[in-house]
Motif scaffolding. Structure first.
Motif, PDB file in Angstrom:
ATOM      1  N   ASP A  54       4.999  44.655  53.485  1.00  0.00           N
ATOM      2  CA  ASP A  54       6.391  44.679  53.035  1.00  0.00           C
ATOM      3  C   ASP A  54       6.585  43.937  51.713  1.00  0.00           C
ATOM      4  O   ASP A  54       7.345  44.384  50.849  1.00  0.00           O
ATOM      5  CB  ASP A  54       7.306  44.085  54.116  1.00  0.00           C
ATOM      6  N   LEU A  55       5.911  42.805  51.538  1.00  0.00           N
ATOM      7  CA  LEU A  55       6.022  42.072  50.278  1.00  0.00           C
ATOM      8  C   LEU A  55       5.333  42.824  49.141  1.00  0.00           C
ATOM      9  O   LEU A  55       5.784  42.773  47.991  1.00  0.00           O
ATOM     10  CB  LEU A  55       5.419  40.671  50.423  1.00  0.00           C
ATOM     11  N   VAL A  56       4.249  43.515  49.457  1.00  0.00           N
ATOM     12  CA  VAL A  56       3.557  44.300  48.435  1.00  0.00           C
ATOM     13  C   VAL A  56       4.477  45.410  47.928  1.00  0.00           C
ATOM     14  O   VAL A  56       4.618  45.631  46.725  1.00  0.00           O
ATOM     15  CB  VAL A  56       2.246  44.894  48.993  1.00  0.00           C
ATOM     16  N   ALA A  57       5.124  46.103  48.879  1.00  0.00           N
ATOM     17  CA  ALA A  57       6.078  47.149  48.491  1.00  0.00           C
ATOM     18  C   ALA A  57       7.236  46.562  47.697  1.00  0.00           C
ATOM     19  O   ALA A  57       7.694  47.163  46.708  1.00  0.00           O
ATOM     20  CB  ALA A  57       6.591  47.866  49.743  1.00  0.00           C
ATOM     21  N   ALA A  58       7.717  45.385  48.111  1.00  0.00           N
ATOM     22  CA  ALA A  58       8.821  44.738  47.394  1.00  0.00           C
ATOM     23  C   ALA A  58       8.414  44.394  45.962  1.00  0.00           C
ATOM     24  O   ALA A  58       9.217  44.535  45.031  1.00  0.00           O
ATOM     25  CB  ALA A  58       9.257  43.479  48.138  1.00  0.00           C
ATOM     26  N   PHE A  59       7.179  43.940  45.775  1.00  0.00           N
ATOM     27  CA  PHE A  59       6.719  43.598  44.426  1.00  0.00           C
ATOM     28  C   PHE A  59       6.724  44.828  43.515  1.00  0.00           C
ATOM     29  O   PHE A  59       7.240  44.780  42.390  1.00  0.00           O
ATOM     30  CB  PHE A  59       5.312  43.003  44.478  1.00  0.00           C
ATOM     31  N   PHE A  60       6.158  45.935  43.975  1.00  0.00           N
ATOM     32  CA  PHE A  60       6.095  47.117  43.118  1.00  0.00           C
ATOM     33  C   PHE A  60       7.482  47.708  42.876  1.00  0.00           C
ATOM     34  O   PHE A  60       7.763  48.215  41.782  1.00  0.00           O
ATOM     35  CB  PHE A  60       5.166  48.164  43.734  1.00  0.00           C
ATOM     36  N   LEU A  61       8.364  47.627  43.865  1.00  0.00           N
ATOM     37  CA  LEU A  61       9.736  48.093  43.655  1.00  0.00           C
ATOM     38  C   LEU A  61      10.464  47.209  42.645  1.00  0.00           C
ATOM     39  O   LEU A  61      11.192  47.707  41.779  1.00  0.00           O
ATOM     40  CB  LEU A  61      10.491  48.119  44.984  1.00  0.00           C
ATOM     41  N   ALA A  62      10.265  45.908  42.766  1.00  0.00           N
ATOM     42  CA  ALA A  62      10.887  44.998  41.800  1.00  0.00           C
ATOM     43  C   ALA A  62      10.341  45.250  40.397  1.00  0.00           C
ATOM     44  O   ALA A  62      11.093  45.223  39.399  1.00  0.00           O
ATOM     45  CB  ALA A  62      10.643  43.547  42.218  1.00  0.00           C
ATOM     46  N   ALA A  63       9.031  45.512  40.294  1.00  0.00           N
ATOM     47  CA  ALA A  63       8.445  45.839  38.985  1.00  0.00           C
ATOM     48  C   ALA A  63       9.031  47.141  38.447  1.00  0.00           C
ATOM     49  O   ALA A  63       9.291  47.263  37.236  1.00  0.00           O
ATOM     50  CB  ALA A  63       6.924  45.955  39.115  1.00  0.00           C
ATOM     51  N   VAL A  92       0.354  44.804  37.597  1.00  0.00           N
ATOM     52  CA  VAL A  92       0.546  46.245  37.818  1.00  0.00           C
ATOM     53  C   VAL A  92      -0.666  47.033  37.325  1.00  0.00           C
ATOM     54  O   VAL A  92      -1.141  47.958  38.004  1.00  0.00           O
ATOM     55  CB  VAL A  92       1.837  46.728  37.120  1.00  0.00           C
ATOM     56  N   LEU A  93      -1.188  46.674  36.162  1.00  0.00           N
ATOM     57  CA  LEU A  93      -2.367  47.367  35.643  1.00  0.00           C
ATOM     58  C   LEU A  93      -3.590  47.106  36.512  1.00  0.00           C
ATOM     59  O   LEU A  93      -4.404  48.010  36.749  1.00  0.00           O
ATOM     60  CB  LEU A  93      -2.639  46.933  34.199  1.00  0.00           C
ATOM     61  N   TRP A  94      -3.737  45.882  36.996  1.00  0.00           N
ATOM     62  CA  TRP A  94      -4.848  45.561  37.901  1.00  0.00           C
ATOM     63  C   TRP A  94      -4.764  46.403  39.166  1.00  0.00           C
ATOM     64  O   TRP A  94      -5.782  46.954  39.621  1.00  0.00           O
ATOM     65  CB  TRP A  94      -4.819  44.075  38.252  1.00  0.00           C
ATOM     66  N   ALA A  95      -3.570  46.513  39.745  1.00  0.00           N
ATOM     67  CA  ALA A  95      -3.394  47.330  40.953  1.00  0.00           C
ATOM     68  C   ALA A  95      -3.691  48.804  40.666  1.00  0.00           C
ATOM     69  O   ALA A  95      -4.233  49.517  41.518  1.00  0.00           O
ATOM     70  CB  ALA A  95      -1.973  47.173  41.487  1.00  0.00           C
ATOM     71  N   SER A  96      -3.353  49.254  39.456  1.00  0.00           N
ATOM     72  CA  SER A  96      -3.641  50.642  39.085  1.00  0.00           C
ATOM     73  C   SER A  96      -5.143  50.882  38.977  1.00  0.00           C
ATOM     74  O   SER A  96      -5.659  51.913  39.436  1.00  0.00           O
ATOM     75  CB  SER A  96      -2.966  50.982  37.752  1.00  0.00           C
ATOM     76  N   SER A 156       4.277  51.568  38.397  1.00  0.00           N
ATOM     77  CA  SER A 156       4.912  50.701  39.405  1.00  0.00           C
ATOM     78  C   SER A 156       5.570  51.520  40.509  1.00  0.00           C
ATOM     79  O   SER A 156       5.442  51.187  41.692  1.00  0.00           O
ATOM     80  CB  SER A 156       5.926  49.767  38.740  1.00  0.00           C
ATOM     81  N   LEU A 157       6.257  52.602  40.152  1.00  0.00           N
ATOM     82  CA  LEU A 157       6.885  53.432  41.187  1.00  0.00           C
ATOM     83  C   LEU A 157       5.827  54.147  42.016  1.00  0.00           C
ATOM     84  O   LEU A 157       5.951  54.231  43.248  1.00  0.00           O
ATOM     85  CB  LEU A 157       7.831  54.453  40.546  1.00  0.00           C
ATOM     86  N   GLY A 158       4.778  54.655  41.368  1.00  0.00           N
ATOM     87  CA  GLY A 158       3.715  55.317  42.117  1.00  0.00           C
ATOM     88  C   GLY A 158       3.043  54.382  43.100  1.00  0.00           C
ATOM     89  O   GLY A 158       2.774  54.756  44.250  1.00  0.00           O
ATOM     90  N   LEU A 159       2.784  53.148  42.696  1.00  0.00           N
ATOM     91  CA  LEU A 159       2.156  52.171  43.585  1.00  0.00           C
ATOM     92  C   LEU A 159       3.102  51.741  44.700  1.00  0.00           C
ATOM     93  O   LEU A 159       2.666  51.464  45.825  1.00  0.00           O
ATOM     94  CB  LEU A 159       1.700  50.959  42.775  1.00  0.00           C
TER      95      LEU A 159
END
Length: 668
Positions: free
Chosen positions: A235-244, A44-48, A267-270
């Motif tokens: 879709d999997l990218v969105a699923a990952f951030f929602l799960a986080a 999550v931090l890497w994506a941020s 996580s919600l913002g991403l």
């Protein structure tokens, strides 16, 4: 050599991982230990940081190979210099400490082998989904060409207004590696993240090690997740951030401290930056968080932290929504797209229609007779409700309702996993009264999310991929419900069923098959026409695999770019429409044209662009016309272009006066 630059973002991820590690001493000495939560924090931090680099460099037109590489190296240095050591409060026991049970060993084997096979497919096959060719990958190329993510004149509005989170990551990989070999890795990495988060959520719901493994296998064998993991969708990218977001929400409720609030907001913002469906899935949990905090005695500090998290959500999406607002006078979409996916009418009967049709997406089986019979029952149900099953107010476009079995990443259902979810719901709410309160709450939030989805989103055949986050989030609750019985035979049966049902989707992906499809199974599974005659991703050239979803334009595309390569034309204009496949032109230009080729959309209807400050129209040496009118002449600013050659849906046009080489091509 460019591929070595991928070490820059990889080193940043490793630095984040090490900063979240903690020292552990045993009889063998001192070593670093990583728990699962450390990995998710690092992702999550890497994506941020990836979002920050993209938006920051874009402001100064610095989204280049040098700029991106230096930015990642700088972040690596900063993280190493200022490590944020994890406190013991957040440590969770490692899932794979010991695997004494045979079932646990088999579960681990499944969840290791399947992702490795999907990794092979993701690296070997190119991105070839329809949406990827139309806008996902094409917008990445324009960003690289422009050295920023600002909006640009474009006939394909989806390249501009749709949420760009997943494409930001693809952009970094493409800039640093010099190609799209790693484009599918974004989705594959998200699958790994989802597996880890599900195991953590299962632990939160009280599952032992076997239950956590079962939840992870549930995700690993999910047909839609398998198909998406080797694609360039989001879709999997969105699923990952929602799960986080779900994971950090429960951590925040247990321990309302700044660290958890920051990760909750990120996580919600991403998730929202990646896909707009995140709004509907996150809202019930947000309401639950607010209600829980409101009922607490010491709630003032929690609300301050939630306000901070909300600010992070707004900040992350501010850049993209500002660009949309400047262009369309709306932060989300242009006028013609705003209601395209949103239900225009709602009533109890209409809700029932949407609910039935969305559930039916996961009821298709290889038995065509069963599918037709069930489809007729659903049609009769609508007739009794006095509803049109293709009501344009609640149905996307002009698509017709049908029930079918699919191995395509846009429309595949999850029949076995849906049945397991239904059984688990019955166990929790009806048949097993000693369930923990947390499981009931978790399932309740997911049910409300699905209800909200059916209320807001129009039905269409590819809603099954929009529902992927719900299936992934349901995995820990299913594991918690099924493992409460503590029956080894049940665990083995469910594990075996999921594995057997997963294999066909792994082997015979419609767009990326690993093995030739046997004749006896051709009535059940479908493959692109490019994979007929026992072809696979290993036997069809990579260049041809870009066209698996639209093979009719393969030869016209290749011929057009070959001709432009002979002209040595490196500045090409595009005149087309919303459904144009643009990305293959970029791929073929790298093969046939000397130097770097630039593409620009020309003669874009003014409409929403009238007040937007675009840079001057570029000078081009040729036009590719892809319109229905097939005009003989095109006027661009003060320059006139004449059609000199046609093939399939494409016309090649050059500026007047026609050069001698153009005349030769025309005579041919």
């Amino acid at each position: 050599m460019h591929i070595l630059l991928l070490f820059c973002p990889l080193s940043s991820f490793c630095a984040l991982l090490l900063s979240g590690s903690y020292e552990h001493t045993d009889q063998k000495g001192l070593f670093l230990h990583f728990d699962r939560l450390t990995v998710i924090d690092a992702m999550v931090l890497w994506a941020s940081f990836m979002w920050l680099i993209t938006e920051g460099l874009s402001l100064i037109n610095g989204l280049t190979r040098v700029g991106v590489a230096l930015a990642w190296l700088l972040i690596t240095i900063v993280v190493f210099l200022f490590p944020a050591q994890r406190q013991k409060l957040y440590l969770l026991p490692t899932l794979f400490k010991s695997l004494k049970s045979r079932c646990c060993r088999w579960s681990t084997l499944v969840m290791v082998i399947i992702p490795l096979v999907l990794l092979l497919i993701a690296l070997w096959a190119p991105p070839n989904n329809w949406d990827a060719m139309n806008y996902h990958m094409a917008r990445v190329e324009h960003w690289i060409q422009n050295a920023n993510v600002k909006h640009y004149p474009c006939h394909i509005a989806k390249q501009l207004f749709l949420n760009p989170g997943a494409e930001y990551c693809m952009c970094h990989l493409q800039i640093l590696s010099g190609g799209d070999r790693f484009a599918n890795m974004v989705q594959w990495s998200s699958l790994i993240g989802c597996m880890i988060i599900v195991s953590l959520l299962a632990q939160f719901l009280g599952c032992n090690r076997s239950g956590q493994l079962l939840g992870t296998v549930f995700v690993t064998t999910l047909p839609m997740a398998i198909l998406q993991a080797s694609s360039a969708q989001n879709d999997l990218v969105a699923a990952f951030f929602l799960a986080a977001f779900f994971l950090y929400a429960f951590h925040f409720l247990d321990s309302p401290v700044p660290r958890n609030a920051i990760l909750l907001g990120l996580s919600l913002g991403l998730a929202i930056l990646t896909k707009a469906t995140a709004y509907t899935y996150a809202l019930p949990l947000l309401a639950f968080i607010a209600l829980t905090v409101l009922l607490r005695t010491h709630r003032k500090n929690s609300f301050k932290l939630l306000t901070m998290a909300a600010c992070l959500v707004v900040i992350i999406n501010f850049g993209h929504y500002t660009r949309n607002y400047l262009l369309y006078n709306h932060p989300l979409a242009p006028t013609q797209y705003r209601g395209l996916n949103i239900n225009q009418s709602m009533s109890p009967t209409i809700f029932c229609s949407n609910l039935i049709r969305n559930v039916s997406l996961h009821l298709g089986t290889p038995n065509h007779e069963w599918n037709d019979r069930l489809a007729n029952m659903i049609l009769q149900c609508h007739e009794r409700l006095d509803l049109d099953i293709t009501d344009p107010r609640t149905t996307y476009g002009t698509v017709l309702f049908s029930l079918f079995f699919s191995n395509h990443e846009d429309t595949a259902g999850n029949p076995l996993h849906f049945a397991l979810i239904v059984v688990s719901l019955l166990i929790v709410f009806l048949g097993y009264t000693s369930q923990k309160r947390s499981i009931c709450i978790f399932f309740g939030i997911l049910v409300l999310s699905f209800v909200l989805f059916c209320t807001v989103i129009k039905w269409n055949p590819w809603n099954s991929r929009y529902q992927l986050p719900l299936f992934i989030l349901a995995a820990p609750a299913v594991a918690a419900a099924l493992t409460r019985f503590d029956q080894t035979w049940l665990y083995r049966s469910v594990l075996g069923l999921m594995l057997c049902c997963a294999l066909p989707w792994i082997i015979w992906n419609h767009a990326r098959p690993l093995y030739p499809l046997p004749e006896i199974m051709r009535s059940t599974f479908s493959l692109s026409s490019l994979f007929q005659d026992r072809a696979t991703i290993f036997t069809v050239p990579r260049r041809d695999q870009y066209f698996v979803s639209f093979p009719e334009i393969r030869q016209p595309c290749i011929q057009t770019m070959q001709l432009l390569g002979r002209y040595r034309c490196n500045s090409i204009g595009l005149i087309g429409h919303e459904g144009v496949w643009e990305y293959p032109f970029w791929v073929l230009a790298r093969e046939f044209s000397p130097g770097r080729t630039s593409f620009s959309h020309l003669n874009v209807p003014e409409g929403p662009y009238s007040g937007y400050n675009f840079k001057a129209v570029p000078q081009v040496c040729a036009l590719i016309q892809m319109t229905a009118e097939r005009l003989e002449l095109q006027s661009v600013e003060e320059q006139i272009f004449r059609k000199i050659w046609s093939t399939g849906p494409f016309d090649l046009m050059t500026p007047l006066p026609i050069t001698s080489s153009s005349s030769t091509a025309q005579s041919k």
